[in-house]
Design a protein around this motif. Structure first.
Motif, PDB file in Angstrom:
ATOM      1  N   ASP A  62      -0.657   2.225 -14.278  1.00 30.42           N
ATOM      2  CA  ASP A  62      -1.114   1.658 -13.014  1.00 30.42           C
ATOM      3  C   ASP A  62      -2.517   1.083 -13.175  1.00 30.42           C
ATOM      4  N   ASP A  64      -5.735  -1.479 -11.246  1.00 32.89           N
ATOM      5  CA  ASP A  64      -6.265  -2.212 -10.111  1.00 32.89           C
ATOM      6  C   ASP A  64      -6.343  -3.684 -10.504  1.00 32.89           C
ATOM      7  N   PRO A 127       0.342 -11.501  -2.010  1.00 32.33           N
ATOM      8  CA  PRO A 127       1.057 -10.295  -2.465  1.00 32.33           C
ATOM      9  C   PRO A 127       2.528 -10.567  -2.725  1.00 32.33           C
ATOM     10  N   THR A 132       3.161  -5.636  -5.651  1.00 36.57           N
ATOM     11  CA  THR A 132       2.032  -6.052  -6.488  1.00 36.57           C
ATOM     12  C   THR A 132       1.059  -6.851  -5.636  1.00 36.57           C
ATOM     13  N   ALA A 133      -0.204  -6.440  -5.637  1.00 36.12           N
ATOM     14  CA  ALA A 133      -1.205  -7.083  -4.789  1.00 36.12           C
ATOM     15  C   ALA A 133      -2.591  -6.891  -5.387  1.00 36.12           C
ATOM     16  N   THR A 135      -6.120  -5.546  -5.365  1.00 34.36           N
ATOM     17  CA  THR A 135      -6.675  -4.341  -4.745  1.00 34.36           C
ATOM     18  C   THR A 135      -8.172  -4.435  -4.464  1.00 34.36           C
ATOM     19  N   HIS A 136      -8.855  -5.364  -5.136  1.00 34.53           N
ATOM     20  CA  HIS A 136     -10.297  -5.533  -4.937  1.00 34.53           C
ATOM     21  C   HIS A 136     -10.625  -7.023  -4.857  1.00 34.53           C
TER      22      HIS A 136
END
Length: 198
Positions: A62, A64, A127, A132-133, A135-136
């Protein structure tokens, strides 16, 4: 696009947001540095999701995903200035001899003019249905916030060289065209507005 395995971080390279400088500073530390060709270097989220995510999921786990977003009028201004460089003279993408007003009119045209067919930041980071997108998100105009994030995440000082800077140009835009741009590209303005300033 840069992938940092230990930091479990992917940096998407949104065009015209300082990506050349970021890559110059950080590519040597990345586990994966996709620098060429441009369609892979500037892989939008949907392309990352389709081609890169399965590999990253398997070997890194996983992660970011971070992206820098530029104020939309400034972003278009950077494209306009970049496409006015001499190396594009004579090509359909060249903006030589066009005003910024002309460029924005070409961007708003249906279909878009070739010289202004530069995509959308909101579409770049849209997204995916599988979750899945990004995140920051960081504002290009608040680059120090992004650099602090990188330094904390990567455990190193990050200094960006000044690279790939387009020559200055008049970026005057009529109030009417700015209003049209804000209406037509509402998702891009909403995305930039949603990023908390420093």
């Amino acid at each position: 696009m840069l992938v940092f395995s230990k930091a479990k971080l992917v940096l998407l390279s949104v065009p015209k947001t300082g990506t050349t400088a970021i890559e110059a500073a950080l590519a040597p530390q990345a586990a994966i540095a996709v620098l060429e060709p441009p369609d892979l270097k500037h892989a939008p989220l949907y392309r990352y999701n389709r081609y890169f995510r399965p590999m990253v999921d398997k070997f890194v786990g996983d992660v970011d995903i971070a992206a820098v977003i530029r104020e939309p009028v400034s972003w278009l201004g950077s494209w306009y200035r970049y496409r006015g460089r001499p190396f594009l003279d004579g090509s359909p993408q060249s903006t030589r001899g066009l005003s910024f007003e002309d460029f924005v009119n070409g961007y708003l045209a249906e279909p878009r003019e070739v010289f202004a067919n530069v995509g959308s930041q909101a579409k770049f980071v849209e997204p995916r249905p599988n979750g899945t997108a990004v995140t920051h998100f960081f504002r290009y105009e608040e680059m120090q916030t992004f650099l602090r994030f990188l330094e904390q995440r990567l455990g190193q000082t990050v200094e960006l060289p000044r690279l790939n800077v387009s020559p200055p140009a008049d970026l005057t835009l009529s109030l009417e065209n700015e209003a049209r741009l804000r209406a037509t590209c509402a998702a891009d303005f909403a995305l930039w507005d949603s990023i908390a300033p420093e």
